[in-house]
Design an enzyme around this catalytic site. Structure first.
Site, PDB file in Angstrom:
ATOM      1  CG  ASP A 117      52.065  74.824  -0.857  1.00 19.67           C
ATOM      2  OD1 ASP A 117      52.951  75.697  -0.880  1.00 19.67           O
ATOM      3  OD2 ASP A 117      52.107  73.785  -1.554  1.00 19.67           O
ATOM      4  N   GLY A 126      59.007  72.638  -4.787  1.00 16.35           N
ATOM      5  CA  GLY A 126      59.304  71.783  -5.933  1.00 16.35           C
ATOM      6  C   GLY A 126      60.493  70.881  -5.685  1.00 16.35           C
TER       7      GLY A 126
HETATM    8 ZN   LIG Z   1      55.285  75.432  -4.400  1.00 18.65          ZN
END
Ligand SMILES: [Zn+2]
Length: 307
Positions: free
Chosen positions: A82, A210
């Site tokens: 990530d 998010g």
């Molecule tokens: Zn992110």
């Protein structure tokens, strides 16, 4: 069974109108919680780790832990980096055995983002690894990078970016943000931008970062048992489910797992002051993560029985 890439799971998700959950982990119990949830719902999942999580566990330890834990349960998973910051990070993870990487060049200007992403794609594809890139800027804090403002993804730029880089999936900015404090006022996602990108790039898997919902009861539990997390707010569940039914094939969830584990461990220790066996309280945290994952699969992702 080793690790798989996201290619096939995204194809199925795109066609069938659901998303795959990408859950961040940095230790064994978080990993087991996610895998147990996936197993219980017979769902594909992506295990992901940021570079700070990779440093925390060690890259080889992390890869072997994911391979062994998923084999033990008999499910195939992808392991994804990530927010890879640069080629060095990508190489570290590919060499260790990751099956998918993100390169986040969203803070560079458009041309430089294309140039750097293309280099990463060429390297990763030569090693059988798929690549996610990002265009547009999310507000909030991810690892050590903070941004105060959204910069929504421009659909025409997305087309040029994908054509020039050959990325396998694209993270876009439509109003979600990193961390536990996502919206000051009312939550708003730009579905019009998502739809335009989907129309211009049919078949391209879109990624939402998010995207934790920040459950009020979980935040309240953290605070009731000694925590101090104020004013947290996330993305409404129905908005995420709508995105999943469109071109969004991967939804990143980190904050919700952190809050569930922390709140549960706090509660367990407060209610069981004589316990000092870590398996007891961390095990309770693991079960809490499983419950969140199962709930996400049902309410946000729609990915049950995708295995
Ligand atoms: Zn992110």
């Amino acid at each position: 069974m080793g690790l798989i890439t996201t290619k096939e799971m995204f194809e199925k998700a795109y066609k069938s109108g659901y998303s795959i959950g990408a859950f961040n982990i940095s230790n064994l119990e978080q990993l087991q919680g996610v895998l147990n949830g996936a197993k219980a719902k017979n769902s594909n999942v992506i295990i992901q780790a940021s570079m700070s999580a990779v440093k925390y566990t060690g890259p080889t330890t992390l890869v072997n832990m994911v391979i062994n834990a998923s084999n033990e349960l008999g499910i195939d998973v992808a392991l994804h980096l990530d927010h890879g910051p640069d080629m060095e990070a990508v190489k570290t993870c590919v060499e260790a055995g990751f099956s998918s990487v993100m390169f986040d060049g969203s803070h560079y200007d458009f041309e430089e983002n294309i140039r750097l992403t293309k280099e990463i794609v060429d390297y990763a594809h030569a090693h059988g690894v798929v690549v996610e890139a990002e265009l547009g800027v999310l507000a909030g804090t991810e690892d050590e990078v903070t941004s105060d403002v959204h910069k929504y993804t421009q659909p025409d730029e997305a087309v040029e970016f994908v054509e020039k880089t050959g990325v396998d999936s694209l993270a876009i900015a439509i109003g979600t943000s990193h961390g536990a404090f996502k919206f000051k006022g009312e939550a708003k996602l730009r579905f019009d931008i998502l739809e335009e990108i989907q129309n211009k790039l049919p078949g391209l898997p879109i990624v939402l970062h998010g995207a934790s919902a920040v459950d009020k009861a979980t935040v309240a539990m953290c605070n009731e048992f000694g925590g101090d997390i104020k004013g947290a707010s996330g993305v409404p569940v129905d908005m995420l489910r709508q995105a999943s039914s469109m071109a969004v094939c991967k939804i990143n969830i980190d904050t919700d797992l952190r809050l569930a584990m922390t709140g549960t461990v706090r509660k367990y220790l407060a209610e069981n002051p004589s316990v000092f066996d870590p398996r007891k309280y961390i095990g309770a945290g693991r079960d809490a993560i499983q419950a969140v994952v199962e709930n996400k699969i049902d309410t946000v992702l729609g990915s049950a029985n995708s295995l």
